[in-house]
Design a protein around this motif. Structure first.
Motif, PDB file in Angstrom:
ATOM      1  N   UNK A  28       0.793  -1.224   0.000  1.00 53.56           N
ATOM      2  CA  UNK A  28       0.000   0.000   0.000  1.00 53.56           C
ATOM      3  C   UNK A  28       0.824   1.271   0.000  1.00 53.56           C
ATOM      4  N   UNK A  29       1.951   1.265  -0.723  1.00 52.35           N
ATOM      5  CA  UNK A  29       2.794   2.462  -0.803  1.00 52.35           C
ATOM      6  C   UNK A  29       2.837   2.974  -2.240  1.00 52.35           C
ATOM      7  N   UNK A  30       3.147   4.247  -2.402  1.00 53.29           N
ATOM      8  CA  UNK A  30       3.210   4.859  -3.731  1.00 53.29           C
ATOM      9  C   UNK A  30       4.636   5.196  -4.153  1.00 53.29           C
ATOM     10  N   UNK A  31       5.474   5.487  -3.168  1.00 43.89           N
ATOM     11  CA  UNK A  31       6.841   5.936  -3.454  1.00 43.89           C
ATOM     12  C   UNK A  31       7.779   5.256  -2.468  1.00 43.89           C
ATOM     13  N   UNK A  32       8.827   4.620  -2.983  1.00 42.20           N
ATOM     14  CA  UNK A  32       9.773   3.952  -2.093  1.00 42.20           C
ATOM     15  C   UNK A  32      11.017   3.555  -2.872  1.00 42.20           C
ATOM     16  N   UNK A  33      12.027   3.110  -2.135  1.00 46.23           N
ATOM     17  CA  UNK A  33      13.238   2.560  -2.738  1.00 46.23           C
ATOM     18  C   UNK A  33      13.156   1.045  -2.645  1.00 46.23           C
ATOM     19  N   UNK A  54      18.010   8.386   1.257  1.00 40.96           N
ATOM     20  CA  UNK A  54      18.397   9.703   1.782  1.00 40.96           C
ATOM     21  C   UNK A  54      18.492  10.726   0.661  1.00 40.96           C
ATOM     22  N   UNK A  55      19.027  10.310  -0.486  1.00 41.24           N
ATOM     23  CA  UNK A  55      19.179  11.227  -1.620  1.00 41.24           C
ATOM     24  C   UNK A  55      17.833  11.696  -2.174  1.00 41.24           C
TER      25      UNK A  55
END
Length: 765
Positions: A501-506, A706-707
């Motif tokens: 259920x996430x939209x933005x991640x690494x 972090x970037x």
């Protein structure tokens, strides 16, 4: 007075939903009817508005145990008088409306098991006993609505007693489409070269198994090859006949108490083993492990399941052994054999005896396989017991129809229909002709039972030579649909995003291989994923693959190449002739050939694969030298590392390469070789190497997070089935203050790539 026209969507057919509606409506003295309407349930009730509202609320709270309501639509009309004098269950309509689907096959319930064990019951010892709470669903349905005449049970007309139960709304077998009894239902038969005439074929099969023979046993969704799991000679014989020299076999035991005599079972694992879905659960072997060593050679774990059909329960009623091998009856990479003629013909010479029945299997469905990493469950294969239950993607699309065909080897396909994404059962290796036919047939069938006639988009892998890519191109033309080719690891990440259920991640995408945007073989990637896009901001160091895919089968080639970027080729050639010559099928000549390929850059691919690094470590340590099944070297490396008792540290090095962070895997392999030559224990080096690789990937992911400014990091790809790697990455990421996500309701491996493809295609559409 009011009339409510109610449409219920979800898993509401074949689960006892209509008799539940009937009882609830009569309890509240409401008038009207309920019926299957195509692929949903339609309810019309008349009465006081508040009472109808209570009825709708009761429906949500008191629905049958294996049903699932995804949506209820209600249309209200004020009326002057009642149109109905009672409440009834009407016959089904073939009109399509909504987006419900047939439930998955369900393990035999306690009530039916009690009937089968009761000498006074007419279903005593009858292995096809079922009711609305259990039994086959997906594997018997031919079309919708889900009624007996549209299933393979139509060939078994009900006897008078079964018909009376089937017509009685207060009976748990009311409209149980798989219901039957010894008088009217399917029958078992036992064969060797010809029929064996015995009173109880199942009892005789149990005796044969205990004598050390191999039996092909037709079940609900396929055929198992079965033998005594404690008999080393028989297990070895099965391996030889089947052509699976080392691939672990799944086993079945009668109960949890027996399993605990040879395996370690946590409370979470026990719950899943005993659930109505009954998957294979990969468990750690205990110190008292006594099954045949060849069941799961060189591994610290074993796949176990409990009985899920009446055939299994009755087998263990007669049997004297604590466990039986239950492996799919097919050649490696091919679909399970399901037709009686093929079972008797194609399995001749593999099985000694054949226990078959005369009910048609409409849809093959392999056993599901799960594994725990700490407290988190992960699907290795999502199939029987779960397919075709959909994922809810209504937040992405409410009106698009999308087909996604997955990668090449561990294939499933996906169908997205008005916000519900249906993943197929396990399909397999589409480089095999029979598997490609299975894929096409299963796709057409699932499209039919989900009501898809038009397709807006087709999604597939980026690799231009996959069969699934070519089929996607054909389907795109057939339906005049847009075609979306999706990078393999981006699809992995998209499936994880849906699961979590996430939209933005690494995302750390770590596996064997996936075709990259640059045409090289990716497999150790750090991707920043957002919307329907991604950026590749980290990876393992690119390494040469002399002979291309041969490196995946004979990893000594890969080890030679990796070390070749540090040592002179003269030194390496002598080292490999001395220590690793036996790992090359053609000995010294092949070592010389690999050297020439690297010198001249001929037939040399480039890869960042995590799988190839794990394989190389396993080969360097003499743990595994050839892949005979997917993931073999990495799995044996994990099992060796599991035995480690002394902590070793292998420092890792992260560099910059072409604008991205890169983990130096040559440096890692050099240190592995140094520790081996220094006399450190192989199991300790194996554990240290896994740990170093895991931390290196995790550090790059943290740097990228972090970037880009996100606080979520995830892990996907087949490498994340490795418990030690998963937990090491998780601990590192969380220690650095980030949230770590993993697959829980989807596969970390290629089994959920089609889900990710469907998601990305829908967003782009």
């Amino acid at each position: 007075m009011y009339r409510a026209h109610i449409f219920v969507q979800g898993i509401v057919q074949g689960v006892g939903f209509r008799p539940t509606v009937y009882r609830l409506a009569n309890d509240l003295e409401l008038k009207g009817y309920v019926r299957n309407l195509g692929n949903i349930v339609e309810i019309v009730v008349e009465g006081e508005k508040e009472i109808i509202r209570k009825f709708i609320n009761d429906l949500k709270l008191k629905k049958p145990p294996i049903s699932k309501i995804s949506n209820i639509e209600v249309e209200w009309d004020e009326i002057n008088h009642l149109s109905f004098t009672n409440f009834e269950i009407k016959g089904s309509s073939s009109e399509f409306k909504g987006r419900s689907v047939i439930p998955a096959d369900v393990a035999t319930c306690e009530a039916c098991l009690s009937d089968m064990n009761n000498p006074k019951d007419r279903r005593y010892l009858y292995p096809f006993t079922a009711c609305t709470d259990c039994g086959p669903r997906f594997t018997v349905i031919e079309e919708i609505p889900y009624d007996r005449e549209r299933t393979s049970m139509k060939e078994f007309p009900l006897c008078e007693e079964c018909q009376r139960e089937y017509n009685n709304p207060s009976d748990r077998r009311y409209h149980a489409e798989a219901t039957c009894c010894p008088v009217c239902g399917p029958k078992l038969s036992l064969y060797d070269d010809r029929p064996i005439l015995v009173d109880d074929p199942l009892k005789e099969a149990a005796k044969i198994l205990d004598e050390g023979y191999i039996v092909a046993m037709k079940g609900i969704g396929g055929t198992h090859l079965v033998c005594d799991a404690t008999n080393e000679e028989t297990v070895k014989m099965l391996r030889e006949r089947l052509g699976r020299p080392y691939q672990p076999f799944a086993c079945m035991s009668p109960d949890i108490e027996t399993i605990k005599t040879f395996a370690i079972v946590s409370s979470a694992e026990e719950r899943v083993l005993k659930s109505r879905r009954r998957p294979i659960v990969v468990l750690k072997k205990s110190d008292q492990y006594y099954l045949a060593p060849s069941v799961a050679p060189s591994l610290h774990n074993i796949g176990i399941m409990l009985p899920y059909s009446g055939i299994h329960h009755m087998l263990f009623k007669y049997a004297e052994r604590p466990a039986y091998v239950m492996t799919s009856a097919n050649k490696p990479g091919e679909p399970m054999i399901i037709r009686n003629k093929e079972i008797l013909g194609r399995l001749k010479g593999i099985a000694d005896y054949f226990l078959i029945h005369n009910r048609k299997i409409v849809n093959r469905c392999d056993d599901s396989v799960v594994r725990f990493r700490g407290d988190d469950m992960a699907f290795i294969r999502r199939s029987r017991g779960y397919t075709p239950e959909p994922y809810d993607l209504s937040n992405l699309s409410s009106d698009s129809n999308v087909i996604a065909l997955g990668p090449e080897i561990d294939v499933t396909f996906a169908i997205l229909n008005h916000g519900e994404c249906y993943l197929s059962q396990y399909i397999g290796n589409t480089t095999k002709y029979d598997t490609t036919r299975f894929l096409e047939d299963a796709l057409r069938h699932l499209m039919k039972i989900t009501g898809i006639e038009e397709v807006d988009a087709v999604a597939c892998d980026l690799h231009p030579r996959f069969f699934t890519t070519k089929l996607a191109e054909e389907l795109s033309r057939e339906y005049s649909a847009r075609l979306f080719k999706v990078q393999h690891h981006h699809a992995h990440a998209a499936a994880l995003a849906v699961d979590s259920g996430v939209d933005e991640f690494v995302c750390i995408a770590a596996d064997g291989v996936g075709y990259g945007d640059d045409g090289t073989a990716w497999g150790g990637e750090i991707l920043y994923c957002f919307d329907d896009q991604y950026k590749r901001l980290g990876s393992l160091a690119p390494q040469k693959m002399p002979g291309g895919d041969l490196c995946a089968i004979y990893p000594a080639r890969m080890l030679f190449s990796i070390l070749g970027s540090y040592y002179t080729l003269d030194y390496l050639e002598e080292l490999f002739k001395d220590e690793y010559k036996q790992y090359f099928p053609h000995g010294e000549k092949e070592i010389q050939l690999v050297r020439r390929q690297l010198e001249r850059d001929i037939n040399v691919g480039i890869t960042t694969s995590t799988g190839r690094i794990l394989d190389s470590i396993a080969t360097a340590l003499h743990i595994c030298s050839k892949r005979t099944y997917e993931g073999e070297c990495a799995m044996k490396l994990e099992s060796a590392a599991y035995k480690s008792s002394n902590y070793l540290d292998i420092p890792y090095r992260v560099d910059k390469y072409e604008g991205r962070y890169v983990l130096d895997t040559t440096d890692l392999l050099l240190k592995v070789m140094e520790l081996k030559n220094a006399g450190e224990k192989i199991v300790d080096i194996a554990a240290a190497a896994q740990r170093s690789l895991s931390r290196g990937l995790a550090e790059i992911a943290v740097r990228v997070a972090e970037d880009v400014g996100t606080d979520i990091i995830g892990g996907s790809g087949g490498v994340f089935y490795n418990e030690a790697i998963s937990l090491t990455v998780k601990d590192y990421v969380e220690d650095m203050g980030y949230r770590f996500i993993q697959h829980k309701n989807s596969c970390a491996g290629d089994g959920s790539v089609s889900l990710g493809q469907a998601v990305i295609a829908t967003m782009r559409l």
